[in-house]
Design a protein around this motif. Sequence first.
Motif, PDB file in Angstrom:
ATOM      1  N   TRP A   1       0.828  -1.047  -0.179  1.00  0.00           N
ATOM      2  CA  TRP A   1       0.869   0.258  -0.089  1.00  0.00           C
ATOM      3  C   TRP A   1       0.816   1.049   0.184  1.00  0.00           C
ATOM      4  O   TRP A   1       0.649   2.686  -0.751  1.00  0.00           O
ATOM      5  CB  TRP A   1      -1.167   0.159   1.468  1.00  0.00           C
ATOM      6  N   LYS A   2       2.034   1.538   0.797  1.00  0.00           N
ATOM      7  CA  LYS A   2       2.570   2.727   0.467  1.00  0.00           C
ATOM      8  C   LYS A   2       3.819   2.862  -0.639  1.00  0.00           C
ATOM      9  O   LYS A   2       3.317   4.081  -1.515  1.00  0.00           O
ATOM     10  CB  LYS A   2       4.354   2.086   1.617  1.00  0.00           C
ATOM     11  N   GLY A   3       3.913   1.723  -0.760  1.00  0.00           N
ATOM     12  CA  GLY A   3       4.150   1.763  -2.809  1.00  0.00           C
ATOM     13  C   GLY A   3       3.413   2.255  -3.413  1.00  0.00           C
ATOM     14  O   GLY A   3       3.822   3.110  -4.153  1.00  0.00           O
ATOM     15  N   THR A   4       2.110   1.293  -3.531  1.00  0.00           N
ATOM     16  CA  THR A   4       0.991   2.265  -4.503  1.00  0.00           C
ATOM     17  C   THR A   4       0.594   3.713  -4.031  1.00  0.00           C
ATOM     18  O   THR A   4       0.417   4.528  -5.397  1.00  0.00           O
ATOM     19  CB  THR A   4      -0.211   0.856  -3.697  1.00  0.00           C
ATOM     20  N   GLY A   5       1.058   3.881  -2.348  1.00  0.00           N
ATOM     21  CA  GLY A   5       0.390   5.540  -2.889  1.00  0.00           C
ATOM     22  C   GLY A   5       2.235   6.214  -3.514  1.00  0.00           C
ATOM     23  O   GLY A   5       1.138   7.651  -4.362  1.00  0.00           O
ATOM     24  N   ILE A   6       2.965   6.002  -3.692  1.00  0.00           N
ATOM     25  CA  ILE A   6       3.978   6.623  -3.558  1.00  0.00           C
ATOM     26  C   ILE A   6       3.922   6.807  -5.515  1.00  0.00           C
ATOM     27  O   ILE A   6       4.137   7.685  -5.929  1.00  0.00           O
ATOM     28  CB  ILE A   6       5.023   6.253  -2.976  1.00  0.00           C
ATOM     29  N   LEU A   7       3.375   5.549  -6.227  1.00  0.00           N
ATOM     30  CA  LEU A   7       3.492   5.502  -7.717  1.00  0.00           C
ATOM     31  C   LEU A   7       2.257   6.146  -8.128  1.00  0.00           C
ATOM     32  O   LEU A   7       2.340   7.354  -8.664  1.00  0.00           O
ATOM     33  CB  LEU A   7       3.219   3.973  -7.803  1.00  0.00           C
ATOM     34  N   ILE A   8       0.567   6.382  -7.279  1.00  0.00           N
ATOM     35  CA  ILE A   8      -0.136   7.699  -8.122  1.00  0.00           C
ATOM     36  C   ILE A   8       0.762   9.214  -7.840  1.00  0.00           C
ATOM     37  O   ILE A   8       0.283   9.754  -8.025  1.00  0.00           O
ATOM     38  CB  ILE A   8      -1.038   6.587  -6.626  1.00  0.00           C
ATOM     39  N   LEU A   9       0.972   9.010  -6.345  1.00  0.00           N
ATOM     40  CA  LEU A   9       1.416  10.681  -6.014  1.00  0.00           C
ATOM     41  C   LEU A   9       2.748  10.834  -6.961  1.00  0.00           C
ATOM     42  O   LEU A   9       2.354  12.240  -7.500  1.00  0.00           O
ATOM     43  CB  LEU A   9       2.536  10.085  -4.933  1.00  0.00           C
ATOM     44  N   VAL A  10       3.871  10.134  -7.414  1.00  0.00           N
ATOM     45  CA  VAL A  10       4.495  10.462  -8.464  1.00  0.00           C
ATOM     46  C   VAL A  10       3.672  10.686  -9.866  1.00  0.00           C
ATOM     47  O   VAL A  10       3.917  12.085 -10.523  1.00  0.00           O
ATOM     48  CB  VAL A  10       5.276   9.090  -8.553  1.00  0.00           C
ATOM     49  N   ILE A  11       2.664  10.061 -10.500  1.00  0.00           N
ATOM     50  CA  ILE A  11       1.950  10.259 -11.244  1.00  0.00           C
ATOM     51  C   ILE A  11       1.314  11.310 -11.201  1.00  0.00           C
ATOM     52  O   ILE A  11       1.395  12.174 -12.692  1.00  0.00           O
ATOM     53  CB  ILE A  11       0.935   8.832 -11.588  1.00  0.00           C
ATOM     54  N   VAL A  12       0.642  11.625  -9.932  1.00  0.00           N
ATOM     55  CA  VAL A  12      -0.015  12.859 -10.611  1.00  0.00           C
ATOM     56  C   VAL A  12       1.012  14.152 -10.383  1.00  0.00           C
ATOM     57  O   VAL A  12       0.490  14.716 -10.989  1.00  0.00           O
ATOM     58  CB  VAL A  12      -0.775  12.962  -8.968  1.00  0.00           C
ATOM     59  N   VAL A  13       2.271  14.123  -9.513  1.00  0.00           N
ATOM     60  CA  VAL A  13       2.744  15.235  -9.669  1.00  0.00           C
ATOM     61  C   VAL A  13       3.278  15.448 -11.044  1.00  0.00           C
ATOM     62  O   VAL A  13       3.511  16.383 -11.284  1.00  0.00           O
ATOM     63  CB  VAL A  13       4.237  15.165  -8.580  1.00  0.00           C
ATOM     64  N   GLY A  14       3.731  14.384 -12.174  1.00  0.00           N
ATOM     65  CA  GLY A  14       4.266  14.158 -13.537  1.00  0.00           C
ATOM     66  C   GLY A  14       3.123  14.679 -13.582  1.00  0.00           C
ATOM     67  O   GLY A  14       3.689  16.201 -14.788  1.00  0.00           O
ATOM     68  N   VAL A  15       1.518  14.702 -13.561  1.00  0.00           N
ATOM     69  CA  VAL A  15       0.979  15.114 -14.800  1.00  0.00           C
ATOM     70  C   VAL A  15       0.721  16.864 -14.614  1.00  0.00           C
ATOM     71  O   VAL A  15       0.766  17.533 -15.539  1.00  0.00           O
ATOM     72  CB  VAL A  15      -0.130  14.729 -14.334  1.00  0.00           C
ATOM     73  N   ILE A  16       0.907  16.970 -13.386  1.00  0.00           N
ATOM     74  CA  ILE A  16       1.001  18.464 -12.412  1.00  0.00           C
ATOM     75  C   ILE A  16       2.049  18.943 -13.577  1.00  0.00           C
ATOM     76  O   ILE A  16       1.774  20.630 -14.057  1.00  0.00           O
ATOM     77  CB  ILE A  16       0.969  18.981 -11.591  1.00  0.00           C
ATOM     78  N   ILE A  17       2.917  18.836 -13.013  1.00  0.00           N
ATOM     79  CA  ILE A  17       4.493  19.472 -13.827  1.00  0.00           C
ATOM     80  C   ILE A  17       4.605  19.537 -15.466  1.00  0.00           C
ATOM     81  O   ILE A  17       5.011  20.811 -15.919  1.00  0.00           O
ATOM     82  CB  ILE A  17       5.585  19.060 -13.598  1.00  0.00           C
ATOM     83  N   TYR A  18       4.417  18.602 -16.316  1.00  0.00           N
ATOM     84  CA  TYR A  18       3.272  18.110 -17.378  1.00  0.00           C
ATOM     85  C   TYR A  18       2.236  19.954 -18.010  1.00  0.00           C
ATOM     86  O   TYR A  18       2.896  20.424 -18.782  1.00  0.00           O
ATOM     87  CB  TYR A  18       3.297  16.793 -17.808  1.00  0.00           C
ATOM     88  N   TYR A  19       1.656  20.066 -17.346  1.00  0.00           N
ATOM     89  CA  TYR A  19       0.778  21.212 -17.488  1.00  0.00           C
ATOM     90  C   TYR A  19       1.243  22.260 -17.201  1.00  0.00           C
ATOM     91  O   TYR A  19       1.433  23.393 -17.891  1.00  0.00           O
ATOM     92  CB  TYR A  19      -0.888  20.652 -16.911  1.00  0.00           C
ATOM     93  N   PHE A  20       1.695  21.932 -16.214  1.00  0.00           N
ATOM     94  CA  PHE A  20       2.740  23.275 -16.020  1.00  0.00           C
ATOM     95  C   PHE A  20       3.678  24.170 -17.169  1.00  0.00           C
ATOM     96  O   PHE A  20       3.676  25.463 -17.557  1.00  0.00           O
ATOM     97  CB  PHE A  20       3.555  23.381 -14.321  1.00  0.00           C
ATOM     98  N   PHE A  21       4.693  22.543 -17.038  1.00  0.00           N
ATOM     99  CA  PHE A  21       5.689  23.926 -18.062  1.00  0.00           C
ATOM    100  C   PHE A  21       5.262  23.382 -19.728  1.00  0.00           C
ATOM    101  O   PHE A  21       5.927  24.004 -20.599  1.00  0.00           O
ATOM    102  CB  PHE A  21       6.894  22.380 -17.960  1.00  0.00           C
ATOM    103  N   PHE A  22       4.562  23.201 -20.218  1.00  0.00           N
ATOM    104  CA  PHE A  22       3.784  22.513 -21.662  1.00  0.00           C
ATOM    105  C   PHE A  22       2.614  22.980 -21.763  1.00  0.00           C
ATOM    106  O   PHE A  22       1.845  22.568 -23.335  1.00  0.00           O
ATOM    107  CB  PHE A  22       3.829  21.118 -21.536  1.00  0.00           C
ATOM    108  N   ARG A  23       2.421  23.863 -21.272  1.00  0.00           N
ATOM    109  CA  ARG A  23       0.610  24.183 -21.691  1.00  0.00           C
ATOM    110  C   ARG A  23       0.962  26.265 -21.261  1.00  0.00           C
ATOM    111  O   ARG A  23       1.655  26.261 -20.796  1.00  0.00           O
ATOM    112  CB  ARG A  23      -0.520  23.945 -21.069  1.00  0.00           C
TER     113      ARG A  23
END
Length: 70
Positions: A48-70
């Motif tokens: 459950w901890k690894g899954t939470g970290i994986l989801i958090l990394v994906i969400v942060v990646g999407v936010i960074i993508y939208y912030f820099f590439f939009r």
Amino acid sequence: MSDKETPEQQRERIRQQELKNNPTGNLNDSFNRANNGSLVDLIGSLGWKGTGILILVIVVGVIIYYFFFR
């Protein structure tokens, strides 16, 4: 002392029973799993901890993508 199964052991036992009951129905799944991997295996191995970290990394990646590439 009771010998209780962990959820991972229970999932694996149920999966093994299903393979014994229907070996040809899972043949295509086994070929594809060898090539692509299985999300169930990934999440089961992370816990459950690894899954939470994986989801958090994906969400942060999407936010960074939208912030820099939009």
